[in-house]
Design an enzyme around this catalytic site. Structure first.
Site, short mmCIF file in Angstrom:
data_model
loop_
_atom_site.label_atom_id
_atom_site.label_comp_id
_atom_site.label_asym_id
_atom_site.label_seq_id
_atom_site.Cartn_x
_atom_site.Cartn_y
_atom_site.Cartn_z
N ASN A 190 -4.56 2.69 -12.73
CA ASN A 190 -3.59 2.23 -11.69
C ASN A 190 -2.62 1.13 -12.29
O ASN A 190 -1.48 1.59 -12.15
CB ASN A 190 -4.57 1.64 -10.63
CG ASN A 190 -3.67 0.92 -9.30
OD1 ASN A 190 -2.49 1.37 -9.25
ND2 ASN A 190 -4.23 0.29 -8.41
N ASP A 233 0.32 4.82 -10.53
CA ASP A 233 -1.25 5.00 -10.21
C ASP A 233 -1.46 6.22 -10.09
O ASP A 233 -1.48 7.15 -9.15
CB ASP A 233 -1.30 4.30 -9.02
CG ASP A 233 -2.97 4.64 -8.38
OD1 ASP A 233 -3.74 4.83 -9.20
OD2 ASP A 233 -3.36 4.42 -7.04
N GLU A 253 6.87 -0.36 -6.82
CA GLU A 253 5.98 -1.60 -7.60
C GLU A 253 6.57 -2.29 -9.11
O GLU A 253 5.82 -1.96 -10.07
CB GLU A 253 4.47 -1.34 -7.78
CG GLU A 253 3.85 -1.11 -6.32
CD GLU A 253 2.44 -0.86 -6.30
OE1 GLU A 253 1.58 -1.22 -5.63
OE2 GLU A 253 1.97 0.33 -7.08
N GLU A 310 3.58 2.62 2.55
CA GLU A 310 2.14 2.89 2.10
C GLU A 310 1.49 2.10 3.11
O GLU A 310 1.50 1.09 3.38
CB GLU A 310 1.60 2.49 0.66
CG GLU A 310 2.21 3.34 -0.42
CD GLU A 310 1.82 2.79 -1.89
OE1 GLU A 310 0.98 2.22 -1.75
OE2 GLU A 310 2.51 3.25 -2.67
N HIS A 344 -5.12 3.26 3.43
CA HIS A 344 -5.52 3.76 2.05
C HIS A 344 -6.93 4.46 2.34
O HIS A 344 -8.28 3.96 2.62
CB HIS A 344 -6.03 2.34 1.29
CG HIS A 344 -6.15 2.73 -0.27
ND1 HIS A 344 -7.13 2.68 -0.93
CD2 HIS A 344 -5.21 2.57 -1.11
CE1 HIS A 344 -7.05 3.31 -1.88
NE2 HIS A 344 -5.87 2.92 -2.23
N ASN A 362 -7.81 8.95 -3.23
CA ASN A 362 -7.65 8.09 -2.12
C ASN A 362 -6.98 9.17 -1.05
O ASN A 362 -6.28 9.01 -0.36
CB ASN A 362 -6.45 7.12 -2.25
CG ASN A 362 -6.68 6.33 -3.45
OD1 ASN A 362 -5.71 6.03 -4.17
ND2 ASN A 362 -7.97 5.90 -3.75
N TRP A 369 -9.30 -2.87 -1.12
CA TRP A 369 -9.55 -3.97 -2.16
C TRP A 369 -9.62 -5.32 -1.46
O TRP A 369 -10.16 -6.23 -2.30
CB TRP A 369 -8.27 -4.12 -3.20
CG TRP A 369 -7.00 -3.99 -2.30
CD1 TRP A 369 -6.12 -5.10 -2.13
CD2 TRP A 369 -6.26 -2.88 -2.15
NE1 TRP A 369 -5.10 -4.61 -1.65
CE2 TRP A 369 -4.81 -3.33 -1.80
CE3 TRP A 369 -6.43 -1.43 -2.41
CZ2 TRP A 369 -3.96 -2.46 -1.31
CZ3 TRP A 369 -5.43 -0.71 -2.27
CH2 TRP A 369 -4.40 -1.05 -1.57
#
Length: 1024
Positions: free
Chosen positions: A103, A202, A462, A538, A541, A605, A1000
């Site tokens: 990831n 990812d 990211e 996003e 999840h 996911n 997470w």
């Protein structure tokens, strides 16, 4: 053209793949997809062009662990060890090298721009013939639509060029290298390059020529680029199609460009002009360009709801009308702008029902075919998605055409992610990396800007926030002011984004990360000076059994206009098929190929499995995103349409009133709802019923006719309400025989007719039941407070790194999984009409009491066993996963019948899509085959459960399957599960939510945690 020696040794010495200043050598400029038709009618109808030839198919291939390992002779002839592989493909899917799933962590040592000396390299070659006419005149190009990660190209032993950026085309002029008869291509593909540092997404890290390869023949004088855009008056009744065309070759006075606009067989508008652009300054304008404007009255507007498509044909010809070549593209008349804090399409504020989509196939890796792309789009449309984010790179060119035609809004994202850098903006703030970043953004825009489906550009994912982002943001706004730009990096609300686009921000909870706080989405809107719309790039999840709390987001989206939706993470599980020693396929995830580093099952996911079978969570998304909303008042149903442009011309509203799943009345009403309008439907008066059952009104919106994306009978929306019923009194039944109690030193045994119940006095549990001589239990009926951990329960914990905040680690540390029962009480009493067993247990770990459970079992003369359970939870132990009972039934029945919420799996924080009814499914359908086994298959709101000879009644939740919670917890992959003897039944009075804001950190909302301290529930167990 850059000229270097053809020698392989010199190319290897140059090491272009370790120089961020060299992103290409001899690559042609980006442009929209070309076909170079020589007949304008073929261009209009998009027939296959004779000038475009596919080179897909069987190529020769040799894999070496490093580029230096190949002999120079490879440039001229195939090596004896060459294998045959299909192009396009990833070489890892042919058994060469290993796919790596990670990831954030880079799969190579971080030392940009350098990559490992051991750099797996694939050597491709192809022998092909070229039509002699192509050699006599014009230009022959080769187009590689996608090569991961960098490559050098030779033709007939001569070096042609170099390209990188895995997700955009690299196109080269082959004209000077081709010869009559046979020609040979040689392509050296490197797994790692300096470009790999910009491709830390990812996903599985794979290599090879994984998109189409083709030859294109264009005339010497040719269309070099063309760009179309639409402009409107205030009420969209008049439009102008602006087309800018650029040519290449000898600029002659006789050259003309004609742009014609077609709607089907009808020409809507046309215009012709010579080359010569408008004057820009005192030095003049572009002599090789021309801009035409075509006026269109009452254009049919494009939207995802009604994707009206026109066709623009661009002809390059001489003044006498002789056609040189034609190019064409689909056109959608639509306008995107941000005004008053709202993202508008054609003047209406959008509500983005979006999903992130990786290009992934379980058998083919990152190779996409048209069938899979269409399948994805149909499933998205059928489940009320209207938008897709190309995460995190430009997609296959065909994807955008399909989105244009079927109707999906697209966020087109540059192939830039540096998530593993410390800090993330280490490269994106470095001017040495600006050229590489610039090519990834500018070439994406130049390729895809003609597509109406593309409504937003994204600078990547990211990568922090660097000066390079600001420069590229300004470039896009200058070149294409018709679309907003979004970028999440650096906090989601920087100067490089027109839209606040956070990932995994929660509805009401701030997450105060250092430097980049993640505010709740409601709070973000009200920050001082903030006027932009917010669209989550996003959220939700969907890892494994997830999507709990999804309804909270949609309540907020509908409440606050500037909260304009988001993109679920993500569409498809990225599992890959492997085969065991017997040739049986199984689904693999990170680490299963010996890949290091790896992030295990974090690649899965999806809302759908890798084979596109839906997860149960997809139904929840469909329901929350549905375009019709309902309100019941008395006998009046008010239907509100959330369509912005579409009249409900293909919908029937079907309503049913049912008592405990038995229909009492039903009808259907044609729907005629204007865009954003309402329709009121009056139900007939229903008789007042005296019943102990539940009376429910259910409405479904059904499409009677098939559409481009759905079959006839498709259900697009639904809602259910519980209705009031008159109270009724249950008359006492006739007297029955009294059960007989027998007491021994070890057991209490109750007998009635052909039934027996046995309670072990040492354990205090119901240890066995008999119907006749047949035993009904394989294990005692015991309390259960745990579940096989969900991905959301595990968080980022793994064997070598424990997250003490994860639910599963808190449960383990507190001893929930190791708790043992200590008997406090086990007594039996004979009542006037029943036998009563009373038990009490403490559940302890290392001498500490975690739970106290008190039960009564009342077995009456009808053979019913009424179970009452009271549980106390220690105040200093983590909130438990469930409070319920479990046992292993001896029978294996074919079907399960229940009265409750269904038919799909549902959980307390993911059940708005479930309907109360009487459901009947095969036992196998009660298990959800998540690739990483976990708690699954729960059905909530259950009033009655029938399985084999048994019936349970009450108000409970249950799951039932051939797999124990213990086996689910201990098994790493679903194919390793084995059906156990009998059937495992879990009946819960209470079950914790599953969460899903992210995977997470603990994300189960407080209202769905079992925090009360004391719990009480009842159920009746009898035999039918």
């Amino acid at each position: 053209m850059t000229m270097i020696t053809d020698s392989l040794a010199v190319v290897l010495q140059r090491r272009d793949w370790e120089n961020p200043g060299v992103t290409q050598l001899n690559r042609l400029a980006a442009h929209p997809p070309f076909a170079s038709w020589r007949n304008s009618e073929e261009a209009r109808t998009n027939r296959p062009s004779q000038q475009l030839r596919s080179l897909n198919g069987e190529w020769q291939f040799v894999w070496f662990p490093a580029p230096e390992a190949v002999p120079e002779s490879w440039l001229e002839c195939d090596l004896p060890v060459a294998d045959t592989v299909v192009v396009p493909s990833n070489w890892q899917m042919h058994g060469y090298d290993a796919p790596i799933y990670t990831n954030v962590t880079y799969p190579i040592t971080v030392n940009p721009p350098f990559v490992p000396t051991e750099n797996p390299t694939g050597y491709y070659s192809l022998t092909f013939n070229v039509d002699e006419s192509w050699l006599q005149e014009g230009q022959t190009r080769i187009i590689f639509d996608g090569v991961n990660s960098a490559f050098h190209l030779w033709c007939n032993g001569r070096w042609v060029g170099y390209g990188q950026d895995s997700r955009l085309p690299s196109e080269f002029d082959l004209s000077a290298f081709l010869r009559a008869g046979e020609n040979r291509l040689a392509v050296m593909v490197l797994r790692w390059s300096d470009g790999s540092y910009l491709e830390d997404q990812d996903m599985w890290r794979m290599s090879g020529i994984f998109r189409d390869v083709s030859l294109l023949h264009k005339p010497t004088t040719q269309i070099r680029d063309f760009h179309v855009a639409t402009r409107f008056n205030d009420d969209f009744s008049r439009a102008v199609l602006e087309a800018e065309v650029q040519m290449y070759g000898e600029l002659r006075d006789e050259l003309r460009v004609t742009v014609s606009l077609w709607q089907g067989e009808t020409q809507v508008a046309s215009g012709t002009a010579p080359f010569g652009g408008e004057i820009i300054h005192e030095r003049g304008g572009y002599a090789d360009r021309v801009t035409l404007g075509l006026n269109v009255e009452n254009p049919k507007l494009w939207s995802a709801e009604i994707p009206n498509i026109y066709r623009a044909v661009v002809e390059l010809h001489t003044a006498d009308g002789t056609l040189i070549e034609a190019e064409a593209c689909d056109v959608g008349f639509r306008e995107v702008r941000i005004e008053n804090g709202l993202l508008l399409l054609n003047g209406k504020p959008l509500l983005i029902r979006g999903v992130n989509r990786h290009e992934h196939h379980p058998l083919h890796g990152q190779v996409m075919d048209e069938q899979t792309m269409v399948q994805d789009i149909l499933l998205m449309k059928q489940n009320n998605f209207n938008a897709v984010r190309c995460s995190h790179y430009p997609n296959h060119p065909l994807w955008y055409t399909l989105c244009d035609r079927y109707g999906l809004y697209v966020v087109d994202e540059a192939n830039i992610e540096t998530h593993g850098m410390v800090p993330m903006n280490r490269l994106t703030d470095d001017p040495r990396w600006l050229p590489a970043m610039s090519e990834r953004v500018t070439r994406m825009v130049q390729r895809d800007r003609n597509h109406p489906s593309v409504i937003i550009w994204s600078l990547g994912n990211e990568s922090g926030h660097g000066a390079n982002h600001d420069a590229l943001y300004r470039w896009i706004k200058s070149v294409d002011p018709s679309r907003p730009v979004q970028y999440e990096g650096g906090g989601a609300d920087t100067s490089a984004t027109d839209i606040i686009c956070p990932m995994y921000a929660r509805v009401d909870e701030d997450q105060l990360f250092p430097a980049v706080p993640k505010w709740s989405i409601k709070k973000w809107l009200s920050l001082p000076g903030e006027t932009r719309p917010l669209i989550l790039c996003e959220y939700a999840h969907a890892m494994g059994n997830s999507l709990g709390g999804f309804a909270k987001y949609w309540q907020a989206f509908r409440q606050y206009p500037r909260l304009q939706g988001g993109f679920v993470w993500d569409w498809v599980d990225q599992s890959l098929i492997k085969y065991d020693e017997n040739g049986n396929p199984w689904s693999a995830y990170g680490g299963d190929f010996g890949d290091t580093p790896n992030d295990r099952q974090f690649c899965m996911n999806g809302l759908v499995f890798a084979d596109r079978t839906p997860h149960p969570a997809l139904t929840e998304a469909k329901h929350q995103q549905q375009f019709f909303q309902f309100r019941l008042s008395g006998r009046t149903i008010e239907v509100t349409s959330e369509y912005l442009f579409r009249q409900s011309d293909n919908e029937l509203l079907h309503w049913t009133v049912a008592l405990d799943g038995k229909p009492l009345a039903s009808s259907e009403v044609p729907m005629n709802v204007a865009p954003q309008g309402k329709q009121v439907i009056e139900l007939p008066e229903l008789p007042r019923l005296e019943s102990t059952g539940q009376l429910w009104l259910t409405v479904h919106v059904v499409q009677p006719n098939a559409t481009a994306w759905s079959e006839a009978g498709h259900i697009s929306a639904w809602q259910q309400w519980r209705l009031a019923a008159n109270l009724s009194v249950t008359l006492p039944s006739a007297p029955h025989a009294i059960p007989q109690l027998t007491t021994s030193e070890t057991d209490f045994c109750i007998e009635l007719d052909n039934k027996r119940w046995q309670f072990n006095r040492q354990s205090g549990f119901l240890s066995q039941m008999w119907i006749g001589d047949e035993k009904q239990l394989l294990t005692p009926l015991r309390d259960q407070f745990t579940r096989a951990p969900l991905d959301n329960d595990i968080g980022v914990s793994e064997a070598t790194r424990i997250d003490p905040n994860a639910w599963v680690e808190r449960w383990k540390a507190a001893g929930h999984y190791q708790a043992e029962a200590a008997l406090l009480q086990c007594t039996a009493d004979t009542l006037a009409d029943a036998v009563l067993i009373t038990t009490a247990h403490t559940w302890q770990h290392q001498g500490k009491t975690l739970f106290i459970s008190r039960k009564t079992y009342r077995i009456d003369g009808s053979g019913q066993m009424a179970i009452t359970v009271d549980v106390e939870v220690a105040s200093d132990t983590p909130h438990p996963a469930r409070i319920g009972l479990t046992c292993q039934l001896a029978q294996v029945a074919e079907r399960v019948n229940w009265l409750g919420l269904g038919p799909q799996e549902n959980y307390p924080d993911r059940l708005t899509a479930a309907c109360f009814d009487r459901w009947d499914l095969p036992l196998s359908d009660m298990y959800t085959p998540y690739v990483f086994p976990s708690e699954n298959g729960l059905r909530c709101g259950t009033r009655e459960l029938n399985y084999g000879p048994h019936q349970w009644r009450g108000d409970f939740q249950f799951n039932i399957s051939r797999y124990s919670q213990q086996q689910l917890m201990e098994t790493s992959h679903r194919h390793l599960l084995h059906a156990e003897e009998g059937t495992w039944l879990n009946i819960d009075g209470f079950h914790m939510g599953i969460g899903g804001d992210d995977s997470w950190s603990p994300s189960v909302s407080a209202e769905f945690q079992l925090s009360a301290g004391r719990y009480h529930y009842q159920l009746v167990w009898c035999q039918k």
